[in-house]
Write an enzyme that holds these catalytic residues in place. Structure first.
Site, PDB file in Angstrom:
ATOM      1  N   ASP A 118       0.850  -1.182   0.000  1.00  0.00           N
ATOM      2  CA  ASP A 118       0.000   0.000   0.000  1.00  0.00           C
ATOM      3  C   ASP A 118       0.890   1.237   0.000  1.00  0.00           C
ATOM      4  O   ASP A 118       1.756   1.372   0.870  1.00  0.00           O
ATOM      5  CB  ASP A 118      -0.941   0.004   1.205  1.00  0.00           C
ATOM      6  N   HIS A 140      -3.814  13.981   1.375  1.00  0.00           N
ATOM      7  CA  HIS A 140      -3.966  13.046   2.499  1.00  0.00           C
ATOM      8  C   HIS A 140      -2.777  13.168   3.450  1.00  0.00           C
ATOM      9  O   HIS A 140      -2.951  13.273   4.677  1.00  0.00           O
ATOM     10  CB  HIS A 140      -4.084  11.621   1.961  1.00  0.00           C
ATOM     11  N   GLU A 184     -10.922   3.583   3.891  1.00  0.00           N
ATOM     12  CA  GLU A 184      -9.957   4.376   3.128  1.00  0.00           C
ATOM     13  C   GLU A 184     -10.284   4.182   1.655  1.00  0.00           C
ATOM     14  O   GLU A 184     -10.231   3.056   1.148  1.00  0.00           O
ATOM     15  CB  GLU A 184      -8.515   3.961   3.435  1.00  0.00           C
ATOM     16  N   GLU A 229      -9.461   4.002  -1.887  1.00  0.00           N
ATOM     17  CA  GLU A 229      -8.231   3.797  -2.654  1.00  0.00           C
ATOM     18  C   GLU A 229      -8.546   3.121  -3.981  1.00  0.00           C
ATOM     19  O   GLU A 229      -9.645   2.628  -4.216  1.00  0.00           O
ATOM     20  CB  GLU A 229      -7.259   2.888  -1.872  1.00  0.00           C
ATOM     21  N   ASP A 267      -9.432   0.151   2.058  1.00  0.00           N
ATOM     22  CA  ASP A 267      -8.434  -0.350   3.002  1.00  0.00           C
ATOM     23  C   ASP A 267      -8.887  -0.015   4.418  1.00  0.00           C
ATOM     24  O   ASP A 267      -8.432   0.937   5.042  1.00  0.00           O
ATOM     25  CB  ASP A 267      -7.085   0.300   2.673  1.00  0.00           C
TER      26      ASP A 267
END
Lengths: 429, 429
Positions: free
Chosen positions: A135, A142, A208, A210, A242
């Site tokens: 990741d 962010h 999250e 992503e 995530d």
């Protein structure tokens, strides 16, 4: 070789509704179980799931060098291993056979019956057997949000961020496909008094937003991939949620980084949209200066314009838009990420997964986590049903949608969803 | 079921030299290629490699429920998945057939010819296909050394260390078997002036003396393993050298932990010594206080007395003892590590690898890395040939040996070795 599958003027004899993520220009790849309990690799056009195992057996890939069982598998790893030329030949052929002017399959009912299914009648499985899962941490907004929230601005140690796509290894075993319910996990956290850690279900369960790319086997142990060749080894992309427990993360992350706060689950969308299909949506990546040569790209368009909308669905069915972001908010491109990953000789295999990190833009509405959207619990969100959220509650369903739309038309990723179940009740805590 | 394979009085009709790591009481498992290019799972007694694929085909496992091809594979994952009862039946049977008083195979030359090989005539492969690789950080002396060296003593954030076995995810793709040469990796580092990072081969290539355990498939996604049941899911252990580039590590590790400074390679020894075989060497684990209940063990003996000697072999053949440590220097036990890993519902699969972290004891001679042994370059080591080391040089061969020895006898792990090759020369840096 030309990507004829991308022809924007092509129509299919399979019906595709306006605004659908899966017109004949998409042709993504996934794995599903049919209602007859057959596991196969397939693609999707409109609301139809297409069994590529049967399609191949019936000769529709004749002339393309493919092993007999390449699509009769429970993961795409071997097909992805075949490389870009094969992926392109296969996508082009599928487009040709489903072209509105091609009657070969259209007029063969017995073949259609074993190849084409209602997408609602099949169950999607995880598209790849993930070998390793990296990741990255590639959204500048962010990173800035985290720095501001936790007062890290003046920490010079953080200056590495602008010089390389920082990343870390995540857990591959707990990558699950969209629709899998997520149990609220247990963990150790440090209470506000800071004295002794306590153990129990996390109270700060977060999403999250992503995306992730999936590679073919790219390099041998000890070799590296050059940044300007890296995209050749990327098969396609998926949406990724995530999941994170912020209370556990805070207590466990020094000095080795997040561990159990992430490893309980990561959800991916079931259809891998190929990099070929995304080509018409390529756009300029972030301006970067003073990069070391191994990260310097020769061309300016190194990312893709992919709109990302994330919703929280409450149990009454309300859809609350949480985040309106875009994949092109990322500072580091996928080519730079892959080049960096391998610059030390780390080998990358078919089916490896590379997450972008949380995709936040500059504007508040584009933040990609509840941590940021609610600014570390300072600004709770009020939902349509009047309840408030700082983190996820049991019963919440998080839905990430991603799509590309421009003069070329629209293609998309469908949904990446996960519903929060209450923590298991144990006698022993 | 009794572990009859551990009978200390048993002798084998295969010759075993005094002090050998592989007497008939060991019976480890590995994967090798024979001189006839056959890949098989095998075991080892003395200087003999035993082809368990052939052994099984010829009926020596009759009565034990095993699939026909369970040993004719290139990894132990499926056999490990069969579970502890099967491992025990298989080890007991091997001990029985090779017992000095058993003539069944001993007197069958045609069987012996296809089952038994000189261990120097086979090539050892990686024993497992590693799904996920966790590395813990479980030696208190190692953690204290790092804190002292980098002035982290007063950082209250580090107080999590005593409350849980901290760990992080590592890269599975680059786990290689003992004997694989290690190319000096490239990476980004920050020079002493601290202005701009530079790119090139690492100048601070280090070893880390570790051990690792390997699991069977232990729990479903969302479930956890209780600490007092955890050992049931551990198949066995190997030696591990977790190569590290300290210059890269220093620059990249904030805030997400080590990434490329570790992912270029990790070396494991080829023979997995089962937890059953280690049973006679069980010993008291560290005294721990104020543990949360999910980490509390019911019994005091939760670790193993395994001597670890690490040598640096220079190109002239000199063996320089670098480190004299012991697995029982670890503060956190393997049961606690596995319970912690799964306490959030993270699923563990057959073939997953769990490293201990660098195994340093309190005494200087027991430190498990050059970083510690040379105290961050302050105290270079002088080798037998008069050269000095603070980190590894090209041509250095690092050899970790591990063995257990007490009144029960001696069993061991053999060697975990890796020789440093010069960095590849690239035109583009």
């Amino acid at each position: 070789m030309e990507i004829t599958a991308n022809n924007p003027n092509r129509k299919s004899w399979l019906q595709v509704a306006q605004g659908c993520d899966f017109p004949i220009q998409n042709i993504p790849f996934g794995v599903f179980i049919t209602k007859d309990d057959i596991i196969t690799i397939g693609t999707r056009i409109g609301e139809y799931a297409i069994d590529l195992g049967a399609f191949h057996q019936l000769g529709y890939f004749n002339g393309i060098p493919l092993t007999d069982d390449i699509f009769m598998q429970d993961s795409l790893n071997d097909f992805i291993d075949d490389g870009r030329m094969t992926w392109r030949l296969v996508r082009n052929r599928i487009a040709e056979i489903f072209d509105i002017n091609n009657t070969t399959l259209k007029d063969n009912k017995s073949h259609r019956d074993v190849i084409i299914f209602d997408v609602n009648e099949v169950e999607m499985l995880s598209p790849v057997d993930v070998g390793d899962f990296t990741d990255f941490f590639s959204s500048k907004a962010h990173a800035k949000n985290i720095s501001k929230m936790f007062n890290l601005q003046n920490n010079s140690k953080e200056q590495n961020w602008l010089h390389m796509p920082l990343g870390y290894n995540e857990r591959a075993s707990s990558v699950v496909v969209s629709g899998t319910s997520i149990r609220r996990p247990y963990g150790q956290t440090l209470p506000a008094d800071g004295l002794n850690p306590v153990f129990g279900p996390s109270n700060k369960l977060d999403m999250e937003v992503e995306m992730a790319f999936i590679t073919t086997s790219a390099n041998n142990f000890g070799d590296r991939i050059l940044v300007n060749e890296a995209e050749e080894f990327i098969f396609g992309m998926v949406l990724l949620n995530d999941w994170s427990t912020r209370d556990v993360q805070k207590w466990e992350s020094k000095p080795l980084g997040p561990f159990l706060s992430k490893s309980f689950a990561s959800t991916i969308s079931p259809w891998i949209v190929t990099l070929d299909a995304l080509e018409p949506y390529r756009c300029k990546s972030a301006k970067q200066e003073n990069l070391l040569p191994y990260l310097q790209l020769n061309t300016p368009k190194n990312t893709f314009d992919i709109k990302l909308n994330t919703f929280l669905e409450t149990e009454n069915g309300d859809l609350n838009l949480l985040s309106d972001s875009n994949f092109n908010n990322l500072y580091w491109s996928i080519a730079q990420q892959l080049a960096h990953q391998t610059v030390n000789g780390c080998n990358v295999r078919s089916g490896d997964l590379f997450g972008s990190g949380t995709i936040s833009g500059k504007e508040e509405k584009s933040f990609g986590s509840l941590l940021e959207l609610c600014w570390n619990e300072e600004k709770p969100i009020t939902l349509k049903d009047g309840t408030k959220r700082t983190y996820l509650e049991d019963g919440d369903n998080v839905i990430i949608r991603g799509y590309c739309e421009n003069e070329h038309g629209r293609i998309g990723f469908g949904k990446c969803t996960g519903k929060i179940l209450p923590a298991i009740k144990y006698n022993l805590q």
